[in-house]
Design an enzyme around this catalytic site. Sequence first.
Site, short mmCIF file in Angstrom:
data_model
loop_
_atom_site.label_atom_id
_atom_site.label_comp_id
_atom_site.label_asym_id
_atom_site.label_seq_id
_atom_site.Cartn_x
_atom_site.Cartn_y
_atom_site.Cartn_z
CG ASP A 1 79.23 15.17 119.24
OD1 ASP A 1 77.99 15.08 119.37
OD2 ASP A 1 79.90 16.09 119.74
CE LYS B 1 77.59 14.63 125.92
NZ LYS B 1 78.55 15.45 125.17
CD GLN C 1 81.27 18.09 126.72
OE1 GLN C 1 80.81 16.97 126.49
NE2 GLN C 1 80.53 19.18 126.64
#
Length: 282
Positions: free
Chosen positions: A122, A55, A99
């Site tokens: 996200d 990423k 994450q």
Amino acid sequence: MSQARLMDGTALARRIVERTAQRAAELTDRTGAAPCLATVLVGADPASVTYVRMKQNRCRTAGIVSRHVELPAETTTGELVGTLRALSQDPAVHGILLQHPVGEHIDERAAFEAIAPEKDVDGVTFASFATMSFGGPGFVSCTPGGILRLLDAYDVDLAGKRAVVVGRSAILGKPVGMLLLGRDATVTYCHSRTRDLSAVVGEADVVVAAVGRPRLIRGEDVKPGAVVVDAGYNPGNVGDVDFESAAERASLITPVPGGVGPMTIATLLEQTVAAAARQLGV
């Protein structure tokens, strides 16, 4: 020999990232501030470390500043929540990615809810799920959003179609079902307690496999001509669908890798630039 047409997520994601890079450059020129994505990693799980590095590399490609926050594995829920709240209050940060997984001792939901909705690029908060479900302005969960973009790119008309989602996770199964419903598909969720899964899948015009069990969906389960989206990723580059046999019956199918995965990251970057534009008033 395979008959299904491949849905190339790698090529589509590349085009999305190129457009995102242009928007990021324009935004930076107009405001003097580059879009910034903060990535928070708890512990050093090898798969998560690799994914975060990927990423970061994509951020650079798209002209997005990547701020990496690495926390020790023993970090408590309170400490993680504090970190995420601080990032939410930092005007230099436009998007936040936690994450996951974060460790069984951490209340992941509490951590997600510490992310300000306007920075939830996200799409993991309750607020994001609600706005996504009701079609309001906000950020979609990245993998489900990427799946819809992929279906659109291949002209899959979802209205009136029977869609079966195998999996009900908060960041994949549930939200992708809501997005499909928003496109007027008739949606069935399947899970570990679904009886006669093969029969349910066999009625689907569109199958989204998102359960994390290698080759769970077999070719014989797939209705001839169905569209098959494999959102699973298991060790050995194996998805949740038995690709070879399913490709003999499906009309369209995503490969693993190269299908859904690249679309997830492209959606994340696109939403980060959109978040920056909103916060900078552009």
